[in-house]
Design an enzyme around this catalytic site. Structure first.
Site, short mmCIF file in Angstrom:
data_model
loop_
_atom_site.label_atom_id
_atom_site.label_comp_id
_atom_site.label_asym_id
_atom_site.label_seq_id
_atom_site.Cartn_x
_atom_site.Cartn_y
_atom_site.Cartn_z
N HIS B 165 0.80 -1.24 0.00
CA HIS B 165 0.00 0.00 0.00
C HIS B 165 0.83 1.28 0.00
O HIS B 165 0.39 2.30 0.53
CB HIS B 165 -0.94 0.03 1.22
CG HIS B 165 -2.20 -0.79 1.02
ND1 HIS B 165 -2.22 -2.16 1.08
CD2 HIS B 165 -3.48 -0.43 0.76
CE1 HIS B 165 -3.45 -2.60 0.89
NE2 HIS B 165 -4.23 -1.58 0.67
N HIS B 272 -11.84 -6.08 -5.84
CA HIS B 272 -11.95 -5.37 -4.56
C HIS B 272 -12.64 -4.04 -4.80
O HIS B 272 -12.19 -3.22 -5.59
CB HIS B 272 -10.53 -5.16 -4.01
CG HIS B 272 -10.48 -4.68 -2.61
ND1 HIS B 272 -10.91 -3.44 -2.23
CD2 HIS B 272 -10.05 -5.28 -1.46
CE1 HIS B 272 -10.73 -3.28 -0.93
NE2 HIS B 272 -10.21 -4.40 -0.44
N GLU B 333 -13.49 -8.92 -0.75
CA GLU B 333 -14.13 -7.61 -0.55
C GLU B 333 -14.57 -7.05 -1.89
O GLU B 333 -14.20 -5.94 -2.27
CB GLU B 333 -13.15 -6.66 0.16
CG GLU B 333 -12.52 -7.34 1.38
CD GLU B 333 -11.40 -6.54 2.04
OE1 GLU B 333 -11.55 -5.32 2.15
OE2 GLU B 333 -10.40 -7.16 2.45
N GLU B 349 -18.22 -2.41 2.17
CA GLU B 349 -17.31 -1.66 3.04
C GLU B 349 -17.56 -0.16 2.96
O GLU B 349 -17.76 0.41 1.88
CB GLU B 349 -15.86 -1.97 2.61
CG GLU B 349 -14.84 -1.30 3.51
CD GLU B 349 -13.40 -1.56 3.07
OE1 GLU B 349 -13.15 -2.53 2.34
OE2 GLU B 349 -12.54 -0.77 3.46
N CYS B 425 -9.10 2.07 8.02
CA CYS B 425 -9.26 2.86 6.79
C CYS B 425 -10.59 3.59 6.74
O CYS B 425 -10.66 4.73 6.27
CB CYS B 425 -9.10 1.97 5.56
SG CYS B 425 -10.18 0.53 5.55
N CYS B 426 -11.66 2.94 7.19
CA CYS B 426 -12.99 3.54 7.04
C CYS B 426 -13.25 4.74 7.95
O CYS B 426 -13.81 5.74 7.49
CB CYS B 426 -14.07 2.48 7.27
SG CYS B 426 -14.03 1.11 6.09
#
Lengths: 665, 665
Positions: B165, B272, B333, B349, B425-426
């Site tokens: 990432h 994803h 996901e 998500e 992350c969310c």
């Protein structure tokens, strides 16, 4: 704690015990064993004959159409290359291997069907046919006993890839050879299979870690147990145990072929459903001969998981083309998540369904519990027979519960049944199942005869004490629930007739010689009718078959607020050809109080009982440009619908179809 | 045929053109560009302020609760290690890296939120806060411009694994820095980001094949375009183009991060869902600055695929924990098959939903089409806000549409919102979205001001010709559809006010200064109100909000014969805490003619309009031991239900909930 050494000693003693036990058995034993761990013993291969009715007709079609049609297919190199591969491997022809890695196995399955049909028909042409191909198979076999034509012809190294299906091929050889021996008394094919069995024993006995996760669709387990049952040689049983034990015994296995978790530790049906059900069936065979309780405990857990969470209303298993629950490996042709049972995109491979029936047949034999016979019957009439056309010459691979032109066909979905499939595993599987299902109709135990399946038939067998027994069954089942059984025991003898009362038969009644037998006819149980019988005693069982709307557990999202229709063991469906012009299958809504009238149609789809009644139509309008819309009040109009047995759909051209329909409460 | 060379020349010319164009722009430009390829221009970062009502309250909570709460979380090494990682990388502290590979990105998202809030509040404490951490980030940055603390601290080689990432982290840095610059005029963070942008340009410009399928969740595309917009330096736009173009340009990429098929050739949303939606958003940014029609064509196809086949009724995307259609790679996901939209096992998500809103915001800017604003609004009120609790301090990761205790929580399913998620992350994503959503409320074009979102607010901006405009909006939207807009143009000027008539607003009415404006108020379109305005002119738009039952396309099997309830832009749900004792959520059936009465409850769940009415209860009975059963006629009894906005569920303890309910026709 029991040491490993004492475990080995105990195992060896058990094997020795069975060894002596097994040698005593002759050619008559079929798929389940006469072992102390089996409650219901199998009958001899020709003890039962269908006489009249549903299965008698299928059986005749099998003999007259399915077997010769498949012979033509398998022997014509322009269609299937299966037999040609054997000819090439035998050195009789030149050429390259063609077909799938498992094409040998397809051929053996057909051979097994031929043997079954020969056993009851004594059709000499079939006998000669097997003799002829046996010679070729013998020539194709390698000196050390190995035989799998793709590897032989291509000159590849053995056991390099699970996908090469070598054990699948050899497994089906072993089974076919045993059936052939029992049907004919000839040991020609059995001798080849024994050589193969010996080779496999030598190869797998050392438990080479690199071989731990072989094979795929492990017919080899069933085949090895059958070889043990037929020859009495315990090394084949040991081999079967090795095949079960080695899966998941080293790391690196995946759910795809149930090799991530050792079977004894598994509680869930996972992975490729054919591979899964073949494994469970083989493991049930191993339990049946060894009494290994850990295996039975795992099988019971897995069975519960399937029956309560992963089985379609048609008995089909392996609902997904591809999928995984989050904690599991990505798999193809797979058992999915709990309660994940899609309709239009269902996989439900014919082979997986047949394997489920085979598994349930063994669980029935082990336990004597009717739930297994119920499931076996559910599969047979619905998700197994759906794999073959009414004319006996066309085949489905996937068995969807809904077909709509708006969902594209993928993978092995077919617009309608086809005369040949390049992956030809299912067609000979359904043919051999039809060829042998009479063997599942009755069982015997020490003091009882068990009636597992209903259908016009004659049973001639012997009790363990040598008493002869003849039963004659007359019925129009599955279209009519009235069953008449005439007992023809040659002398007055006390024994029980165990009558399966299907789970759906709520109002069953019973008479013996016209006298009502009261009480105890519990749905989903065998009823024990114990008395001293005289020749000519007549049992009349009536299993009323009201039409029933079926709903699914609310956790199955794909089936929420919908109903299926069943009558007796038959699951019905709505097919577009039976609807008036301009009405779509998806527009039909079933009122909760619908009256559906059964009517037998001799000339429709080989003779089926259809259900007719008045349903509702709610026009869908145009959904092409939206995913959601406001529910607009729409006045439903009435429509007369005709439902046909699910197994008989797609015999009148390409169509739309659904098993589950929206409910109007 | 156009040669590659001439294509390069054209691209270079286009870039040069924009280069000069872009340098002319100042700090006022926010997320969409003032490019000729964009129909709707963004406003300056502080042009819009929420004044009263729904978003004003969320915005105040963001400033007073969400930002400081998250500051506490991110700075406390015993909770989140995000800031500590920077301190370690900067050499100010000793220790090991802790947290996810993308933890830097989480921190930058929060920083971006702080900058947005500062822009409208001028809260000096926030300004100082950013100054303080900027120093640390600058120290953590490597000499060549690279910065990703896990790689730096662990001393790993760069760009070895997509899952590291690194581009996600640096992408969010670039975006946050641009926003910080626009909010404060300070170039401290922007200078760091430029160094990073230069480093990335140098690294990715040579199109090393080994880097082709980087990165994952590609915020780097948006970040690079934003850096171009802010600095005017075309190499950052070129970098963004490289990021888009390199995916799928060499073999070996998978659907997981949309690297199997080059975006321009894609027609389906796959893989994803966060990674997918970030890619689509970034590509829309690239189109917005380059006018590359092939990109827009692909985006339009993919958008259609999502909107018509793969989007939940809440606007959520990425319905699967894991899955694949048969022709695609197995992904986590993920976007699933067409029409595969499970409820209880949905993934959805929060980050994917927010990214969908960002994508739709850009598509709106590019096209001026209301369908994109409708979708953006749908996501915001439902599947984005569902990610955060009413108190602003608890977070969901997955956003299921049904919660039942009978379906086990897997992966990132949570029993109720949590104060901290180890994958963080969310939470900062929803906080930064709330912090910036005022910027999406209005747009400007040459001769028009566009009202995209309704809510009490004040707009102060300039037309391209320099004319100043002030709009004041008063409304209780989304609870009430009456909207009053006062136009305060300083002089008589002819221009259009473009009013979005949401797709659901069938009976919209409009008055200007009390005079009805008739005709043309089409749902799902902007209505052009073109006139010469005087200061104090009053627009009164009324969007009636009847309660509507929603049905799904019959191909969505998980939603068949069920309904959802919407009112205005709000999707409702049934939560167990609102049901009488002894009634389960899954037992409630909605009659097609249900009357649901809206009532605003100031003290419930931060102030929401609930819907009350009489539904039916059908007791389920015991399903624990079966998968199917006969439908038994059950007399439904009445029950008064209360539905709450979906976004507000699970704020009153652990509960059961459903959005879709069985319909009684």
């Amino acid at each position: 704690m029991v040491s490993l050494r004492s475990k080995i000693i105990v195992s060896t003693l058990i094997l020795l015990f069975f060894s002596s036990y097994s040698y005593a058995r002759g050619r008559g034993v079929t798929n389940t064993a006469s072992s102390p761990f089996v409650k219901l013993k199998s009958l001899d291969i020709d003890d039962v004959k269908w006489t009249r009715g549903f299965w008698a007709e299928k059986s005749a079609l099998c003999h007259k159409v399915m077997i010769p049609n498949m012979r033509r297919i398998l022997k014509d190199p322009n269609i299937s290359h299966a037999y040609t591969n054997f000819l090439i491997a035998a050195g009789r022809e030149k050429g390259e291997f063609k077909g799938t890695w498992w094409h040998d196995g397809d051929f053996y399955k057909w051979l097994e069907a031929v043997a079954y049909v020969y056993a009851v028909t004594k059709d000499r042409e079939l006998d000669q046919l097997v003799d002829e191909v046996t010679e070729v198979i013998g020539e194709a076999q390698q000196k050390d006993g190995y035989i799998s034509t793709p590897i032989i012809i291509k000159g590849l190294e053995r056991f390099q890839k699970v996908g090469h299906h070598e054990l699948y091929n050899m497994g089906h050889l072993m089974t076919a050879a045993c059936i052939h021996y029992r049907a004919t008394g000839k040991s020609s094919l059995l001798d080849i299979a024994k050589k193969t069995g010996d080779y496999l024993y030598k190869t797998f006995k050392p438990r080479d870690r690199r071989l731990a996760h072989f094979g795929f669709n492990p017919s080899n387990i069933m085949g090895a147990v059958e070889l043990y049952r037929t020859t009495g040689d315990t090394k084949y049983l040991e081999l079967a145990k090795i095949f079960v034990d080695m899966r998941g015994s080293v790391s690196g296995g995946t759910d795809q072929n149930q090799a991530r978790t050792a079977l004894r530790k598994e509680a869930e049906a996972v992975g490729h459903a054919v591979t899964a059900n073949y494994l469970y069936t083989g493991a049930a065979d191993v339990y049946a001969e060894t009494g290994d309780r850990a295996l039975l405990r795992a099988l019971e857990k897995i069975w519960q998981n399937v029956a309560l969470q992963k089985m379609c209303v048609t008995g089909a298993t392996g609902a997904l083309h591809r999928g995984a629950s989050s904690a599991r490996d990505d798999v193809h042709e797979a058992y999915g998540r709990e309660y994940q049972l899609p309709n239009a995109t269902a996989y439900n491979e014919t082979c997986a369904n047949i394997a489920s029936a085979m598994w349930n047949w063994r669980m029935l034999a082990i336990t004597g519990e009717a739930r297994f016979a119920d499931t076996m019957e559910l599969v047979l009439y619905n998700s197994a027979l759906s794999g073959i056309s009414i004319d006996g010459k066309h085949f489905f691979y996937t068995n969807v519960l809904r077909r709509t032109k708006d969902v594209p066909l993928v993978s092995w979905d077919l617009p309608t049944r086809q005369s040949y499939l390049s992956c030809f595993c299912c067609p000979p599987n359904i043919v051999r199942t039809i060829a042998k299902v009479h063997g599942w109709a009755y069982s015997i135990s020490d003091e009882a005869v068990w009636v597992n399946l209903y259908g016009g038939s004659e049973l001639n067998c012997e009790f363990v004490d040598g008493t002869k027994l003849k039963l004659t069954q007359e019925t129009d089942y599955p279209w009519d629930g009235r069953i008449k059984i005439t007992v023809n025991a040659p002398e007055k003898k006390q024994f029980a007739v165990m009558l399966r009362i299907p789970g759906w038969a709520k109002e069953a009644t019973l008479q013996v010689n016209g006298q009502a037998v009261r009480g105890g006819l519990q749905p989903g149980r065998y009823f024990k009718l114990n008395r001293t019988w005289s020749a000519g005693d007549v049992i009349e069982l009536n299993l009323p078959m009201p039409v029933r709307l079926i709903e699914a557990n609310p956790l199955v999202e794909e089936l929420r607020n919908q109903v299926a229709v069943k009558r007796g063991p038959i699951v019905y469906c709505l097919e577009s050809v039976d609807l008036p012009n301009g009405v779509k299958v998806s527009e039909v809504v079933i009122p909760h109080n619908i009256k559906l009238k059964p009517e037998f149609r001799r000339n429709l789809l080989g003779g089926v009982t259809v259900l007719e009644g008045e349903a509702e139509v709610l026009k869908e309008g145009d959904w092409s440009k939206r995913l959601y819309r406001e529910l607009v009040p729409r006045e439903p109009r009435k429509v007369t619908i005709r439902l046909i047995p699910y197994y008989a759909w797609s015999n009148r051209g390409v169509s739309e179809m659904t098993v589950w329909m929206p409910l109007d409460r």
